[in-house]
Design a protein around this motif. Structure first.
Motif, PDB file in Angstrom:
ATOM      1  N   VAL A 266       9.067  -1.987   8.539  1.00 14.58           N
ATOM      2  CA  VAL A 266       7.644  -1.392   7.847  1.00 14.58           C
ATOM      3  C   VAL A 266       6.498  -2.202   8.375  1.00 14.58           C
ATOM      4  N   ILE A 267       6.537  -3.621   8.397  1.00 13.90           N
ATOM      5  CA  ILE A 267       5.388  -4.373   8.966  1.00 13.90           C
ATOM      6  C   ILE A 267       5.094  -3.890  10.383  1.00 13.90           C
ATOM      7  N   GLU A 268       6.124  -3.950  11.374  1.00 12.74           N
ATOM      8  CA  GLU A 268       6.041  -3.346  12.627  1.00 12.74           C
ATOM      9  C   GLU A 268       5.481  -2.114  12.589  1.00 12.74           C
ATOM     10  N   LEU A 269       5.602  -1.360  12.007  1.00  9.52           N
ATOM     11  CA  LEU A 269       5.392   0.112  11.935  1.00  9.52           C
ATOM     12  C   LEU A 269       4.034   0.672  11.420  1.00  9.52           C
ATOM     13  N   GLU A 270       3.068  -0.725  10.943  1.00  6.54           N
ATOM     14  CA  GLU A 270       1.942  -0.372  10.361  1.00  6.54           C
ATOM     15  C   GLU A 270       1.041   0.647  11.130  1.00  6.54           C
ATOM     16  N   LYS A 271       1.017   0.639  12.485  1.00  5.53           N
ATOM     17  CA  LYS A 271       0.036   1.585  13.084  1.00  5.53           C
ATOM     18  C   LYS A 271       0.403   2.912  12.909  1.00  5.53           C
ATOM     19  N   GLU A 272       1.643   3.197  13.067  1.00 11.24           N
ATOM     20  CA  GLU A 272       2.262   4.179  12.978  1.00 11.24           C
ATOM     21  C   GLU A 272       2.370   5.054  11.747  1.00 11.24           C
ATOM     22  N   LEU A 273       2.267   4.247  10.729  1.00 11.43           N
ATOM     23  CA  LEU A 273       2.362   4.723   9.226  1.00 11.43           C
ATOM     24  C   LEU A 273       0.831   4.992   8.816  1.00 11.43           C
ATOM     25  N   GLY A 274      -0.183   4.369   9.768  1.00 10.65           N
ATOM     26  CA  GLY A 274      -1.457   4.691   9.381  1.00 10.65           C
ATOM     27  C   GLY A 274      -2.022   3.822   8.336  1.00 10.65           C
ATOM     28  N   ARG A 275      -1.548   2.538   8.084  1.00  8.48           N
ATOM     29  CA  ARG A 275      -2.152   2.058   6.842  1.00  8.48           C
ATOM     30  C   ARG A 275      -1.830   0.302   6.950  1.00  8.48           C
ATOM     31  N   LYS A 276      -2.610  -0.161   6.405  1.00  8.89           N
ATOM     32  CA  LYS A 276      -2.368  -1.840   6.477  1.00  8.89           C
ATOM     33  C   LYS A 276      -1.169  -2.261   5.571  1.00  8.89           C
ATOM     34  N   VAL A 277      -0.248  -3.155   6.156  1.00  8.84           N
ATOM     35  CA  VAL A 277       0.852  -3.746   5.635  1.00  8.84           C
ATOM     36  C   VAL A 277       0.718  -5.465   5.631  1.00  8.84           C
ATOM     37  N   ILE A 278       0.520  -5.986   4.336  1.00 10.79           N
ATOM     38  CA  ILE A 278       0.181  -7.322   4.399  1.00 10.79           C
ATOM     39  C   ILE A 278       1.330  -8.064   3.646  1.00 10.79           C
ATOM     40  N   GLN A 279       1.347  -9.299   4.036  1.00 12.14           N
ATOM     41  CA  GLN A 279       2.285  -9.948   3.196  1.00 12.14           C
ATOM     42  C   GLN A 279       1.423 -11.372   2.467  1.00 12.14           C
ATOM     43  N   GLN A 280       1.781 -11.577   1.438  1.00 17.34           N
ATOM     44  CA  GLN A 280       0.978 -12.806   0.550  1.00 17.34           C
ATOM     45  C   GLN A 280       1.847 -13.110  -0.670  1.00 17.34           C
ATOM     46  N   ARG A 281       1.559 -14.239  -1.264  1.00 17.79           N
ATOM     47  CA  ARG A 281       2.097 -14.809  -2.553  1.00 17.79           C
ATOM     48  C   ARG A 281       1.453 -14.080  -3.671  1.00 17.79           C
ATOM     49  N   ILE A 282       2.395 -13.461  -4.515  1.00 17.85           N
ATOM     50  CA  ILE A 282       1.612 -12.498  -5.621  1.00 17.85           C
ATOM     51  C   ILE A 282       2.070 -12.995  -6.822  1.00 17.85           C
ATOM     52  N   LYS A 283       1.108 -13.250  -7.496  1.00 16.18           N
ATOM     53  CA  LYS A 283       1.152 -13.771  -8.754  1.00 16.18           C
ATOM     54  C   LYS A 283       1.659 -12.679  -9.766  1.00 16.18           C
ATOM     55  N   ILE A 284       2.645 -12.819 -10.571  1.00  9.87           N
ATOM     56  CA  ILE A 284       3.175 -12.047 -11.514  1.00  9.87           C
ATOM     57  C   ILE A 284       2.072 -11.397 -12.399  1.00  9.87           C
ATOM     58  N   ASP A 285       1.301 -12.474 -12.957  1.00 13.11           N
ATOM     59  CA  ASP A 285       0.386 -11.956 -14.163  1.00 13.11           C
ATOM     60  C   ASP A 285      -0.764 -11.039 -13.239  1.00 13.11           C
ATOM     61  N   ASP A 286      -0.943 -11.060 -12.150  1.00 13.74           N
ATOM     62  CA  ASP A 286      -1.939 -10.345 -11.128  1.00 13.74           C
ATOM     63  C   ASP A 286      -1.452  -9.054 -10.979  1.00 13.74           C
ATOM     64  N   PHE A 287       0.127  -9.075 -10.461  1.00 10.30           N
ATOM     65  CA  PHE A 287       0.766  -7.822 -10.586  1.00 10.30           C
ATOM     66  C   PHE A 287       0.735  -6.933 -11.741  1.00 10.30           C
ATOM     67  N   ILE A 288       0.894  -7.727 -12.821  1.00  5.86           N
ATOM     68  CA  ILE A 288       1.038  -6.789 -14.169  1.00  5.86           C
ATOM     69  C   ILE A 288      -0.521  -6.387 -14.467  1.00  5.86           C
ATOM     70  N   LYS A 289      -1.395  -7.307 -14.261  1.00  4.08           N
ATOM     71  CA  LYS A 289      -2.759  -6.514 -14.483  1.00  4.08           C
ATOM     72  C   LYS A 289      -3.081  -5.498 -13.570  1.00  4.08           C
ATOM     73  N   GLY A 290      -2.675  -5.606 -12.384  1.00  5.12           N
ATOM     74  CA  GLY A 290      -3.097  -4.551 -11.306  1.00  5.12           C
ATOM     75  C   GLY A 290      -2.486  -3.293 -11.687  1.00  5.12           C
ATOM     76  N   ILE A 291      -1.308  -3.113 -12.099  1.00  5.25           N
ATOM     77  CA  ILE A 291      -0.500  -2.038 -12.646  1.00  5.25           C
ATOM     78  C   ILE A 291      -1.537  -1.357 -13.907  1.00  5.25           C
ATOM     79  N   GLU A 292      -1.571  -2.501 -14.848  1.00  4.38           N
ATOM     80  CA  GLU A 292      -2.474  -1.889 -16.211  1.00  4.38           C
ATOM     81  C   GLU A 292      -3.850  -1.228 -15.595  1.00  4.38           C
ATOM     82  N   ASN A 293      -4.736  -1.735 -14.911  1.00  2.93           N
ATOM     83  CA  ASN A 293      -6.021  -1.312 -14.410  1.00  2.93           C
ATOM     84  C   ASN A 293      -5.998  -0.502 -13.510  1.00  2.93           C
ATOM     85  N   GLY A 294      -4.617  -0.013 -12.816  1.00  3.87           N
ATOM     86  CA  GLY A 294      -4.828   1.003 -11.884  1.00  3.87           C
ATOM     87  C   GLY A 294      -4.899   0.540 -10.512  1.00  3.87           C
TER      88      GLY A 294
END
Ligand code: PLP
Ligand code: COI
Length: 361
Positions: A266-294
């Motif tokens: 999926v990372i290699e297909l970034e261009k074909e998919l026409g969107r950014k695909v990134i990798q990063q460390r993701i804090k679970i608290d930020d993830f939950i907040k992100g879902i809650e706030n949209g």
């Protein structure tokens, strides 16, 4: 190395093309043959395709006591031209050898692995399932066979490949998003351990957590790192989420996360998919907040068996539930699924080298 064929008599092999009437389960059926190679005295020898049958293994074999075992998972697809193509098995062959190093097993020539897989599929090509969403699942594996109870690497090994005509890993495919249990009680892997390898012990260690997740109504666990701070991955797939601008975010590959070929693709297909695909460390608290706030609009898992499996709801130990968006598959997950399976099944042009036609040997 020459691959010897010791096949079942023609009359005992599948004769007709396999057109299952009912949706196929994942991983239960077998084909007529398997590919086997043995290792002793420092060399791999006797590469052969033989009828699918039980192995004879010493009760003291290291695989049975200390889980000296590794495996891979890949798939082959039938294209509109009626030919069968395996998908990125060179990546599986390479990862097999990376896993081998982690649990003190010998490497096995990648070209031999690939040739064995291609020839086995050819021998059993009548087993290819003609059914929407089905494929031929390829399972290479290697195990220690030395009869020895000391905790030491075996000196003898067997490498084998079996095939399973299979339907989707999750029976409802992508139409019904899965539920994941976010667990701070169980951990899949630890720094300095074997989490980035496909070794059987990792999966044995995940069974109890998986059963616990089922008991709570979830299909898998979303594991956190040992400090319960960062998202790692699931028991049988990497995790991803989608930001409201359409960016796909995959947790950075640490030494306790399997480098999924699906995520890498999926990372290699970034261009074909026409969107950014990134990798990063993701804090679970930020993830939950992100879902809650949209800010996070979609989430799911990537894997060979799971393909692209959207998550509709996360559940927590205390019974709390967190819905992602409206709980249904989102447009980004759907478009990745369609593009990716389009490549696999020959409806979309594949990047060079991703597909390998199974020749009629
Ligand atoms: N993570 C784990 C723990 C897995 O078992 C799998 C399945 O192979 C994956 C991720 C997905 O990896 P891949 O895309 O290479 O199949
Ligand atoms: C795969 O996706 O191929 C896997 O190996 C995952 C699972 C069936 C163990």
């Amino acid at each position: 190395m020459k691959i010897e064929l010791k096949l079942k008599p023609q009359s005992e092999r599948r004769q007709d093309v396999f057109k299952p009437e009912k949706p196929l389960p994942f991983g239960q059926l077998r084909t007529d043959h398997m590919f086997v190679v043995d290792y002793a005295d420092g060399v791999w020898k006797e590469a052969r395709i033989v009828p699918y049958a039980n192995f004879s293994i010493a009760p003291g074999a290291t695989a049975l006591h200390y889980s000296q075992e590794i495996f891979e998972g890949a798939k082959a697809f039938m294209h509109p031209d009626g030919e069968i193509y395996s998908f990125r098995i060179d990546k599986n062959a390479k990862r097999m050898n990376i896993s081998a190093e982690t649990v003190c097993m010998p490497k096995i020539d990648e070209d031999l692995q690939i040739e064995g897989i291609q020839r086995l599929i050819d021998v059993d090509r009548k087993w290819f399932p003609i059914q929407e969403g089905a494929s031929l699942y390829i399972r290479p594996f290697m195990f220690g066979t030395e009869d020895m109870l000391g905790v030491k690497p075996s000196k003898t090994f067997t490498y084998a490949v079996i095939l399973s005509p299979s339907g989707p890993y999750y029976p409802k495919g992508i139409t019904e998003p899965v539920k994941l249990l976010i667990s701070d009680r169980f951990h899949r892997a630890a720094p300095g351990g074997t989490g980035s390898s496909k070794t059987g012990g990792n999966y044995a260690a995940s069974l109890r957590a998986g059963e616990y997740a089922y008991s709570k109504g979830a299909s898998q666990v979303l594991y956190l790192d040992c400090t319960n701070t960062y998202i790692e991955e699931c028991g049988a797939m990497n995790h991803y989420h989608v930001m409201k601008d359409g960016t796909v975010v995959i947790p950075e590959f640490t030494e306790s996360i399997l480098r999924a070929i699906t995520s890498e693709s999926v990372i290699e297909l970034e261009k074909e998919l026409g969107r950014k695909v990134i990798q990063q460390r993701i804090k679970i608290d930020d993830f939950i907040k992100g879902i809650e706030n949209g800010d996070i609009t979609e989430a799911g898992g990537f894997g060979t068996a799971a393909v692209v499996s959207p998550v509709g709801t996360y559940i927590f130990e205390d019974g709390r539930e967190l819905k992602v968006g409206d709980g249904r598959i989102g447009s980004v997950s759907k478009s990745i699924y369609e593009y990716y399976t389009g490549i696999q099944t020959g409806r979309v042009k594949a990047p060079a080298g991703w597909l390998r036609k199974v020749e009629r040997y």
